[in-house]
Design a protein around this motif. Structure first.
Motif, PDB file in Angstrom:
ATOM      1  N   PHE A   1       6.361 -17.800  -1.404  1.00  0.00           N
ATOM      2  CA  PHE A   1       7.116 -16.714  -2.029  1.00  0.00           C
ATOM      3  C   PHE A   1       6.380 -15.412  -1.761  1.00  0.00           C
ATOM      4  CE2 PHE A   1       8.472 -14.158  -5.788  1.00  0.00           C
ATOM      5  CZ  PHE A   1       9.844 -14.182  -5.544  1.00  0.00           C
ATOM      6  N   LEU A   2       6.973 -14.568  -0.918  1.00  0.00           N
ATOM      7  CA  LEU A   2       6.335 -13.344  -0.448  1.00  0.00           C
ATOM      8  C   LEU A   2       6.961 -12.128  -1.120  1.00  0.00           C
ATOM      9  CD1 LEU A   2       4.226 -12.298   1.667  1.00  0.00           C
ATOM     10  CD2 LEU A   2       6.163 -11.984   3.221  1.00  0.00           C
ATOM     11  N   LEU A   3       6.107 -11.229  -1.614  1.00  0.00           N
ATOM     12  CA  LEU A   3       6.557  -9.988  -2.230  1.00  0.00           C
ATOM     13  C   LEU A   3       6.253  -8.804  -1.321  1.00  0.00           C
ATOM     14  CD1 LEU A   3       5.107 -10.528  -5.827  1.00  0.00           C
ATOM     15  CD2 LEU A   3       7.514 -10.730  -5.161  1.00  0.00           C
ATOM     16  N   ARG A   4       7.094  -7.800  -1.376  1.00  0.00           N
ATOM     17  CA  ARG A   4       6.817  -6.542  -0.694  1.00  0.00           C
ATOM     18  C   ARG A   4       6.690  -5.451  -1.746  1.00  0.00           C
ATOM     19  NH1 ARG A   4      11.386  -4.777   3.057  1.00  0.00           N
ATOM     20  NH2 ARG A   4      12.220  -3.760   1.195  1.00  0.00           N
ATOM     21  N   HIS A   5       5.560  -4.738  -1.695  1.00  0.00           N
ATOM     22  CA  HIS A   5       5.287  -3.685  -2.654  1.00  0.00           C
ATOM     23  C   HIS A   5       5.334  -2.336  -1.964  1.00  0.00           C
ATOM     24  CE1 HIS A   5       3.597  -7.238  -4.564  1.00  0.00           C
ATOM     25  NE2 HIS A   5       3.670  -6.606  -5.712  1.00  0.00           N
ATOM     26  N   ALA A   6       5.921  -1.359  -2.624  1.00  0.00           N
ATOM     27  CA  ALA A   6       5.878   0.002  -2.110  1.00  0.00           C
ATOM     28  C   ALA A   6       4.439   0.478  -2.139  1.00  0.00           C
ATOM     29  CB  ALA A   6       6.754   0.920  -2.961  1.00  0.00           C
ATOM     30  N   ALA A   7       4.007   1.103  -1.064  1.00  0.00           N
ATOM     31  CA  ALA A   7       2.627   1.580  -0.960  1.00  0.00           C
ATOM     32  C   ALA A   7       2.575   3.050  -1.298  1.00  0.00           C
ATOM     33  CB  ALA A   7       2.101   1.333   0.449  1.00  0.00           C
ATOM     34  N   LYS A   8       1.962   3.372  -2.436  1.00  0.00           N
ATOM     35  CA  LYS A   8       1.929   4.748  -2.890  1.00  0.00           C
ATOM     36  C   LYS A   8       0.744   5.517  -2.324  1.00  0.00           C
ATOM     37  CE  LYS A   8       4.048   3.219  -7.192  1.00  0.00           C
ATOM     38  NZ  LYS A   8       3.854   3.043  -8.643  1.00  0.00           N
ATOM     39  N   GLU A   9      -0.295   4.796  -1.901  1.00  0.00           N
ATOM     40  CA  GLU A   9      -1.500   5.445  -1.389  1.00  0.00           C
ATOM     41  C   GLU A   9      -1.879   4.834  -0.048  1.00  0.00           C
ATOM     42  OE1 GLU A   9      -3.031   7.911  -2.645  1.00  0.00           O
ATOM     43  OE2 GLU A   9      -2.575   7.968  -4.777  1.00  0.00           O
ATOM     44  N   PRO A  10      -2.136   5.640   0.956  1.00  0.00           N
ATOM     45  CA  PRO A  10      -2.621   5.101   2.227  1.00  0.00           C
ATOM     46  C   PRO A  10      -4.102   4.806   2.129  1.00  0.00           C
ATOM     47  CG  PRO A  10      -2.513   7.474   2.372  1.00  0.00           C
ATOM     48  CD  PRO A  10      -2.019   7.110   0.993  1.00  0.00           C
TER      49      PRO A  10
ATOM     50  N   TYR B   1       2.626  -6.321   1.928  1.00  0.00           N
ATOM     51  CA  TYR B   1       3.144  -7.640   1.604  1.00  0.00           C
ATOM     52  C   TYR B   1       2.047  -8.489   0.986  1.00  0.00           C
ATOM     53  CZ  TYR B   1       7.321  -6.519   4.293  1.00  0.00           C
ATOM     54  OH  TYR B   1       8.475  -5.937   4.737  1.00  0.00           O
ATOM     55  N   GLY B   2       2.436  -9.328   0.029  1.00  0.00           N
ATOM     56  CA  GLY B   2       1.445 -10.181  -0.612  1.00  0.00           C
ATOM     57  C   GLY B   2       2.090 -11.095  -1.635  1.00  0.00           C
ATOM     58  N   PHE B   3       1.299 -11.470  -2.656  1.00  0.00           N
ATOM     59  CA  PHE B   3       1.697 -12.499  -3.609  1.00  0.00           C
ATOM     60  C   PHE B   3       1.426 -12.037  -5.035  1.00  0.00           C
ATOM     61  CE2 PHE B   3       0.185 -14.311   0.369  1.00  0.00           C
ATOM     62  CZ  PHE B   3       1.335 -14.954   0.797  1.00  0.00           C
ATOM     63  N   PRO B   4       2.001 -12.717  -6.026  1.00  0.00           N
ATOM     64  CA  PRO B   4       1.707 -12.352  -7.408  1.00  0.00           C
ATOM     65  C   PRO B   4       0.209 -12.433  -7.687  1.00  0.00           C
ATOM     66  CG  PRO B   4       3.552 -13.892  -7.298  1.00  0.00           C
ATOM     67  CD  PRO B   4       2.969 -13.825  -5.919  1.00  0.00           C
TER      68      PRO B   4
ATOM     69  N   GLU C   1      -5.218 -12.656   2.186  1.00  0.00           N
ATOM     70  CA  GLU C   1      -3.868 -13.192   2.110  1.00  0.00           C
ATOM     71  C   GLU C   1      -3.343 -13.579   3.488  1.00  0.00           C
ATOM     72  OE1 GLU C   1      -1.907 -11.148  -1.798  1.00  0.00           O
ATOM     73  OE2 GLU C   1      -2.409  -9.800  -0.155  1.00  0.00           O
ATOM     74  N   ALA C   2      -3.600 -12.764   4.487  1.00  0.00           N
ATOM     75  CA  ALA C   2      -3.178 -13.102   5.842  1.00  0.00           C
ATOM     76  C   ALA C   2      -3.900 -14.347   6.336  1.00  0.00           C
ATOM     77  CB  ALA C   2      -3.446 -11.923   6.787  1.00  0.00           C
ATOM     78  N   THR C   3      -5.197 -14.450   6.039  1.00  0.00           N
ATOM     79  CA  THR C   3      -5.970 -15.629   6.436  1.00  0.00           C
ATOM     80  C   THR C   3      -5.438 -16.872   5.744  1.00  0.00           C
ATOM     81  OG1 THR C   3      -7.947 -14.288   6.809  1.00  0.00           O
ATOM     82  CG2 THR C   3      -8.272 -16.646   6.490  1.00  0.00           C
ATOM     83  N   THR C   4      -5.112 -16.756   4.465  1.00  0.00           N
ATOM     84  CA  THR C   4      -4.572 -17.892   3.722  1.00  0.00           C
ATOM     85  C   THR C   4      -3.269 -18.377   4.337  1.00  0.00           C
ATOM     86  OG1 THR C   4      -5.597 -17.193   1.650  1.00  0.00           O
ATOM     87  CG2 THR C   4      -3.681 -18.634   1.486  1.00  0.00           C
ATOM     88  N   LEU C   5      -2.388 -17.462   4.712  1.00  0.00           N
ATOM     89  CA  LEU C   5      -1.137 -17.864   5.350  1.00  0.00           C
ATOM     90  C   LEU C   5      -1.374 -18.552   6.679  1.00  0.00           C
ATOM     91  CD1 LEU C   5       1.165 -14.805   4.588  1.00  0.00           C
ATOM     92  CD2 LEU C   5       1.465 -17.140   3.762  1.00  0.00           C
ATOM     93  N   ALA C   6      -2.307 -18.029   7.457  1.00  0.00           N
ATOM     94  CA  ALA C   6      -2.623 -18.665   8.735  1.00  0.00           C
ATOM     95  C   ALA C   6      -3.131 -20.093   8.509  1.00  0.00           C
ATOM     96  CB  ALA C   6      -3.660 -17.834   9.484  1.00  0.00           C
ATOM     97  N   GLU C   7      -3.932 -20.276   7.474  1.00  0.00           N
ATOM     98  CA  GLU C   7      -4.423 -21.623   7.153  1.00  0.00           C
ATOM     99  C   GLU C   7      -3.294 -22.527   6.682  1.00  0.00           C
ATOM    100  OE1 GLU C   7      -8.930 -20.289   5.748  1.00  0.00           O
ATOM    101  OE2 GLU C   7      -7.318 -20.456   4.283  1.00  0.00           O
ATOM    102  N   LEU C   8      -2.402 -22.005   5.847  1.00  0.00           N
ATOM    103  CA  LEU C   8      -1.300 -22.814   5.335  1.00  0.00           C
ATOM    104  C   LEU C   8      -0.305 -23.198   6.423  1.00  0.00           C
ATOM    105  CD1 LEU C   8      -0.548 -21.014   1.934  1.00  0.00           C
ATOM    106  CD2 LEU C   8      -1.760 -23.173   2.293  1.00  0.00           C
ATOM    107  N   SER C   9      -0.261 -22.441   7.494  1.00  0.00           N
ATOM    108  CA  SER C   9       0.676 -22.751   8.586  1.00  0.00           C
ATOM    109  C   SER C   9       0.346 -24.076   9.263  1.00  0.00           C
ATOM    110  CB  SER C   9       0.674 -21.620   9.619  1.00  0.00           C
ATOM    111  OG  SER C   9      -0.544 -21.595  10.346  1.00  0.00           O
TER     112      SER C   9
END
Length: 257
Positions: A52-61, A106-109, A200-208
């Motif tokens: 379950f992937l969430l997309r958050h608005a990024a207010k700060e670069p 993009y990320g998770f709760p 989070e990106a590393t975790t997804l790569a591992e879960l794949s």
């Protein structure tokens, strides 16, 4: 061997000029900020395996006002474990529109540990309920990442994998997430890896690597939960994030190879 690349993404690439500035900033600061406990939860379902992937608005670069405040040791408003994890390459980690702000992250709760949370695992359970309205059924620790010393705001973040209680469907409950979807781990990291934190990106790569929730939970039982503290290796003008146990892992955050 820890994952370094996946698809077009190089998880360890660091802008060398940013690395030098960050390490100089830490040297002036004298000591790293103490990390706060936090939790992130990757919700799973099948078949096939989905997250379950969430997309958050990024207010700060990372490379704009927020990074400037970090250099001044000022607090970062709205900083969370998800938003302020560990992107050292603040000058080029994200695609940005003309105004200089990156579009989304993009990320998770997940979120900070609160005093009334019994433990950090319950922090994750609470974050899932607050952000999605759903209740966790089963949860297992997957990894533990600590924000590098050069960051002004640091987290000791436990990443969990979890399933939902029967009858619950996650939805967006809070104002911050602007989009949510169930997606395969490989598709998620291939498509959005450049707009995620390194853990989070590393975790997804591992879960794949896995096809079912059962396989993920079985793998979680065998995971080494030692803290992962990335450091920067600067060698001949090139900078990369290095993890504990790897050959070039520096003895300290200020080490230049």
């Amino acid at each position: 061997m820890s994952i370094q690349r996946f698809g077009k993404w190089d998880f360890r690439a660091v802008d060398s000029a940013s690395a030098a500035r960050a390490l100089d900033r830490l040297k002036e600061q004298g000591a790293p900020a103490e990390p706060e406990r936090a939790a992130v939860v990757v919700l799973l379902r099948e078949a096939p395996l989905r997250v379950f992937l969430l997309r958050h608005a990024a207010k700060e670069p990372f490379g704009g006002p927020a990074a400037n405040r970090a250099r001044d040791n000022a607090p970062l408003p709205g900083a969370t474990a998800r938003e302020r994890w560990a992107h050292l390459d603040v000058d080029g980690a994200y695609e940005r529109p003309a105004g200089g702000l990156r579009d989304s992250l993009y990320g998770f709760p997940g979120g900070r540990h609160k005093p009334d949370d019994p433990d950090v695992a319950m922090t994750g359970v609470r974050a899932v309920e607050e952000e999605t309205g759903a209740m966790v059924a089963l949860q297992r620790a997957w990894a533990r990442w600590v924000t590098p010393e050069y960051e002004a705001v640091r987290f000791d973040t436990w990443i969990y994998v979890a399933t939902l209680a029967e009858g619950f469907q996650p939805r967006i409950r809070v104002r911050e997430p602007e989009y949510a979807t169930w997606i395969g781990p490989e598709q998620a990291v291939c498509q959005y890896g450049g707009q995620m934190s390194v853990p989070e990106a590393t975790t997804l790569a591992e879960l794949s690597r896995y096809s079912t929730v059962g396989e993920v939970f079985a793998a979680a039982e065998q995971r080494d939960m030692s803290p992962i503290l990335p450091r920067v290796c600067l060698r001949e003008g090139e900078a990369r994030l290095v993890l504990p146990g790897e050959e070039d892992y520096p003895a300290g955050a200020l080490t230049r190879a």
